[in-house]
Design a protein around this motif. Structure first.
Motif, PDB file in Angstrom:
ATOM      1  N   LEU A  47       3.655   2.063  11.502  1.00 51.27           N
ATOM      2  CA  LEU A  47       2.740   2.929  10.756  1.00 51.27           C
ATOM      3  C   LEU A  47       1.293   2.632  11.128  1.00 51.27           C
ATOM      4  N   LYS A  48       0.500   3.685  11.167  1.00 48.76           N
ATOM      5  CA  LYS A  48      -0.938   3.552  11.433  1.00 48.76           C
ATOM      6  C   LYS A  48      -1.687   4.235  10.300  1.00 48.76           C
ATOM      7  N   PRO A  49      -1.841   3.548   9.187  1.00 50.19           N
ATOM      8  CA  PRO A  49      -2.455   4.171   8.002  1.00 50.19           C
ATOM      9  C   PRO A  49      -3.927   4.479   8.219  1.00 50.19           C
ATOM     10  N   ASP A  50      -4.388   5.518   7.540  1.00 48.17           N
ATOM     11  CA  ASP A  50      -5.800   5.909   7.628  1.00 48.17           C
ATOM     12  C   ASP A  50      -6.683   5.014   6.771  1.00 48.17           C
ATOM     13  N   GLY A  51      -6.115   4.345   5.810  1.00 45.18           N
ATOM     14  CA  GLY A  51      -6.887   3.483   4.917  1.00 45.18           C
ATOM     15  C   GLY A  51      -6.050   3.117   3.713  1.00 45.18           C
ATOM     16  N   ARG A  52      -6.655   2.420   2.789  1.00 49.04           N
ATOM     17  CA  ARG A  52      -5.935   1.999   1.593  1.00 49.04           C
ATOM     18  C   ARG A  52      -5.818   3.155   0.614  1.00 49.04           C
ATOM     19  N   PRO A  53      -4.713   3.209  -0.134  1.00 47.45           N
ATOM     20  CA  PRO A  53      -4.601   4.231  -1.176  1.00 47.45           C
ATOM     21  C   PRO A  53      -5.508   3.899  -2.352  1.00 47.45           C
ATOM     22  N   ALA A  69       7.290  -4.200  -9.258  1.00 41.89           N
ATOM     23  CA  ALA A  69       5.934  -3.765  -9.598  1.00 41.89           C
ATOM     24  C   ALA A  69       5.063  -4.947 -10.013  1.00 41.89           C
ATOM     25  N   ASP A  70       5.631  -5.857 -10.790  1.00 40.05           N
ATOM     26  CA  ASP A  70       4.892  -7.035 -11.245  1.00 40.05           C
ATOM     27  C   ASP A  70       4.484  -7.910 -10.061  1.00 40.05           C
ATOM     28  N   LEU A  71       5.420  -8.141  -9.146  1.00 41.75           N
ATOM     29  CA  LEU A  71       5.135  -8.990  -7.992  1.00 41.75           C
ATOM     30  C   LEU A  71       4.111  -8.360  -7.063  1.00 41.75           C
ATOM     31  N   LEU A  72       4.281  -7.074  -6.765  1.00 39.96           N
ATOM     32  CA  LEU A  72       3.332  -6.414  -5.866  1.00 39.96           C
ATOM     33  C   LEU A  72       1.940  -6.350  -6.489  1.00 39.96           C
ATOM     34  N   GLY A  73       1.877  -6.094  -7.784  1.00 41.20           N
ATOM     35  CA  GLY A  73       0.581  -6.074  -8.447  1.00 41.20           C
ATOM     36  C   GLY A  73      -0.110  -7.418  -8.404  1.00 41.20           C
ATOM     37  N   THR A  74       0.671  -8.497  -8.571  1.00 38.64           N
ATOM     38  CA  THR A  74       0.100  -9.844  -8.526  1.00 38.64           C
ATOM     39  C   THR A  74      -0.384 -10.184  -7.125  1.00 38.64           C
ATOM     40  N   LEU A  75       0.423  -9.863  -6.122  1.00 41.88           N
ATOM     41  CA  LEU A  75       0.063 -10.207  -4.743  1.00 41.88           C
ATOM     42  C   LEU A  75      -1.095  -9.353  -4.231  1.00 41.88           C
ATOM     43  N   ALA A  76      -1.160  -8.087  -4.643  1.00 38.76           N
ATOM     44  CA  ALA A  76      -2.255  -7.216  -4.205  1.00 38.76           C
ATOM     45  C   ALA A  76      -3.560  -7.585  -4.885  1.00 38.76           C
ATOM     46  N   GLY A  77      -3.488  -8.122  -6.097  1.00 43.67           N
ATOM     47  CA  GLY A  77      -4.696  -8.534  -6.805  1.00 43.67           C
ATOM     48  C   GLY A  77      -5.621  -7.377  -7.086  1.00 43.67           C
ATOM     49  N   ALA A  78      -6.905  -7.597  -6.833  1.00 43.46           N
ATOM     50  CA  ALA A  78      -7.912  -6.578  -7.108  1.00 43.46           C
ATOM     51  C   ALA A  78      -8.061  -5.568  -5.978  1.00 43.46           C
ATOM     52  N   ALA A  79      -7.273  -5.720  -4.914  1.00 43.01           N
ATOM     53  CA  ALA A  79      -7.429  -4.822  -3.768  1.00 43.01           C
ATOM     54  C   ALA A  79      -7.060  -3.389  -4.102  1.00 43.01           C
ATOM     55  N   CYS A  80      -6.099  -3.215  -5.012  1.00 39.76           N
ATOM     56  CA  CYS A  80      -5.634  -1.871  -5.352  1.00 39.76           C
ATOM     57  C   CYS A  80      -4.843  -1.952  -6.643  1.00 39.76           C
ATOM     58  N   PRO A  81      -5.057  -1.033  -7.587  1.00 43.15           N
ATOM     59  CA  PRO A  81      -4.235  -1.049  -8.803  1.00 43.15           C
ATOM     60  C   PRO A  81      -2.792  -0.668  -8.498  1.00 43.15           C
ATOM     61  N   ASP A 194       1.706  -4.812   3.744  1.00 38.47           N
ATOM     62  CA  ASP A 194       1.045  -5.573   4.805  1.00 38.47           C
ATOM     63  C   ASP A 194       0.425  -4.633   5.833  1.00 38.47           C
ATOM     64  N   ARG A 195       1.138  -3.546   6.160  1.00 39.42           N
ATOM     65  CA  ARG A 195       0.631  -2.586   7.143  1.00 39.42           C
ATOM     66  C   ARG A 195      -0.633  -1.888   6.656  1.00 39.42           C
ATOM     67  N   ILE A 196      -0.757  -1.689   5.345  1.00 39.63           N
ATOM     68  CA  ILE A 196      -1.963  -1.019   4.832  1.00 39.63           C
ATOM     69  C   ILE A 196      -2.980  -2.033   4.312  1.00 39.63           C
ATOM     70  N   ALA A 197      -2.783  -3.287   4.678  1.00 40.31           N
ATOM     71  CA  ALA A 197      -3.762  -4.361   4.439  1.00 40.31           C
ATOM     72  C   ALA A 197      -4.049  -4.605   2.958  1.00 40.31           C
ATOM     73  N   LEU A 198      -3.036  -4.433   2.115  1.00 44.77           N
ATOM     74  CA  LEU A 198      -3.210  -4.747   0.700  1.00 44.77           C
ATOM     75  C   LEU A 198      -2.785  -6.173   0.375  1.00 44.77           C
ATOM     76  N   LEU A 199      -1.960  -6.738   1.210  1.00 44.14           N
ATOM     77  CA  LEU A 199      -1.544  -8.129   1.070  1.00 44.14           C
ATOM     78  C   LEU A 199      -1.097  -8.626   2.443  1.00 44.14           C
ATOM     79  N   SER A 200      -0.871  -9.919   2.536  1.00 45.82           N
ATOM     80  CA  SER A 200      -0.475 -10.498   3.820  1.00 45.82           C
ATOM     81  C   SER A 200       1.016 -10.855   3.785  1.00 45.82           C
ATOM     82  N   ALA A 201       1.817 -10.046   4.495  1.00 43.10           N
ATOM     83  CA  ALA A 201       3.250 -10.312   4.582  1.00 43.10           C
ATOM     84  C   ALA A 201       3.769  -9.870   5.939  1.00 43.10           C
ATOM     85  N   PRO A 202       3.223 -10.426   7.019  1.00 43.84           N
ATOM     86  CA  PRO A 202       3.732 -10.073   8.356  1.00 43.84           C
ATOM     87  C   PRO A 202       5.142 -10.601   8.554  1.00 43.84           C
ATOM     88  N   ALA A 203       5.729 -10.242   9.681  1.00 46.85           N
ATOM     89  CA  ALA A 203       7.116 -10.643   9.952  1.00 46.85           C
ATOM     90  C   ALA A 203       7.294 -12.157   9.870  1.00 46.85           C
TER      91      ALA A 203
END
Length: 377
Positions: A47-53, A69-81, A194-203
């Motif tokens: 994927l080549k995203p245009d930016g963060r949602p 939802a709880d885990l993703l919200g915690t890992l994303a932090g303030a980057a995105c609701p 990870d692809r849209i740069a909201l958190l770090s979870a590469p392979a």
């Protein structure tokens, strides 16, 4: 009551495990690897995203979607609701649940659908609604289910859920809190964010998570005796207790809430959960009340065979690295011990946030499974 002897009898545990819960916990690492492979094959890594949602909306039934939802919200932090869309309906059955997008949702938002079922008409309707609004849709669900076609019709991305062959056998349905379900739904979404740069979870990070889950499975497996098995030890300690789960550290919060959910769904046990330091004020009266360990001394004349012992609180302290190095753990221990309340502690080995979170979840998952199996024997 808990059958202590069953915990150290692997054959009896296997016989009691009619829902394959232990097998799911043991295969968590393999499930992460399979789910990461499915995500790559579906095109997530290309994927080549245009930016963060602007916002991420998550929909799905049961405890698994709530935990995702709880885990993703915690890992994303303030980057995105990250907002979970709670379903409505007259029953928790797949055909009765309905989801609605908030009125403001539109083309700059991302809808994630995570379900271990895939037959819910309400999720198919939600995908159609998201398409009309211009939302991007990504779904993780079992392959060849109605949701597959719904995601395709919405021009979204569908990732087949990593399932195990025994989950398709004729047996009771797999519980939403089952260990394998969580990792099968969560892993592709970690790769996506990870692809849209909201958190770090590469392979490489997901492989480290799988390795840590394998290590926990070796340490907490059914062949390991209770005295050296942290999950069996915790299950035995919670046998006749009300778990009061206190968490410290950002990633420990969702692990504690996941543990409470798994105890309820898998073992039929109530639990309370709160984060330190607020937990000290929130649960102080509870530890001093009727549930305190010294509130109702054991009745000498109680029938040990027919009458269950009184339920007393036991603090379970789940710790990760606290923010700024400040810790309320000493205060937590002092409060518990001042009320003669026993305390159990779990703290992960060193690692990055995703890895330590995985260890806490895996260890408590094993404990919930052991408590469920030994209690039903």
């Amino acid at each position: 009551m808990l059958d202590d002897s069953l915990l150290d009898t692997p054959e009896a545990l296997a016989e009691a495990d009619r829902r394959a819960l232990l097998r799911g916990a043991a295969e968590a690492g393999a499930r992460v690897r399979a789910a990461a492979r499915h995500a790559a094959e579906a095109g997530v890594n290309d994927l080549k995203p245009d930016g963060r949602p602007r916002a991420i909306l998550i929909a799905g039934p049961g405890a698994a979607a709530t935990c995702v939802a709880d885990l993703l919200g915690t890992l994303a932090g303030a980057a995105c609701p990250v907002i979970r869309l709670a379903p409505s309906g007259v029953a928790p059955a797949a055909g009765a649940l309905r989801w609605e997008l908030p009125g403001w949702a539109g083309s700059v938002d991302l809808l994630l659908i995570a379900t271990p079922d895939g037959t819910e008409p309400g999720l198919a309707l939600l995908a159609e609604q998201a398409y009309r609004r211009g939302c991007t849709v990504v779904a993780v669900a079992p392959a060849r289910t109605p949701l597959t076609d719904a995601a395709d019709a919405a021009h979204g991305l569908f990732v087949p859920m990593a399932t195990a062959p025994y989950e398709h056998d004729e047996q009771p349905p797999v519980a939403a809190s089952a260990p394998g379900v969580l990792w099968a739904l969560l892993t592709p979404l970690l790769a996506l964010l990870d692809r849209i740069a909201l958190l770090s979870a590469p392979a490489g990070a997901l492989e480290k998570v799988a390795d840590r889950l394998d290590q926990v499975a070796e340490r907490c497996g059914p062949a390991i005796a209770t005295y050296s098995n942290p999950a069996k030890t915790l299950a035995a300690e919670l046998a006749d207790a009300l778990p009061v789960i206190w968490t410290e550290g950002v990633s420990a919060g969702p692990a504690g809430r996941r543990f409470a959910s798994a105890l309820a769904e898998l073992a039929g046990r109530p639990a309370l959960v709160a984060e330190l330091p607020e937990a000290l004020a929130e649960h102080s009266a509870l530890l001093a009340g009727p549930l305190a360990a010294n509130a109702d001394p054991d009745d000498f004349f109680r029938d040990r065979v027919e009458e269950a012992p009184a339920l007393h609180a036991r603090v379970v302290l789940l710790r990760d690295r606290p923010l700024g190095g400040l810790t309320a753990a000493p205060s937590a221990r002092d409060l518990a011990l001042s009320h003669d309340t026993p305390i159990s502690e779990l703290e992960p080995d060193d690692g990055d946030e995703l890895v330590t979170l995985a260890e806490l979840i895996a260890t408590t998952d094993f404990a919930a499974v052991y408590l469920a199996l030994a209690s039903q024997a």
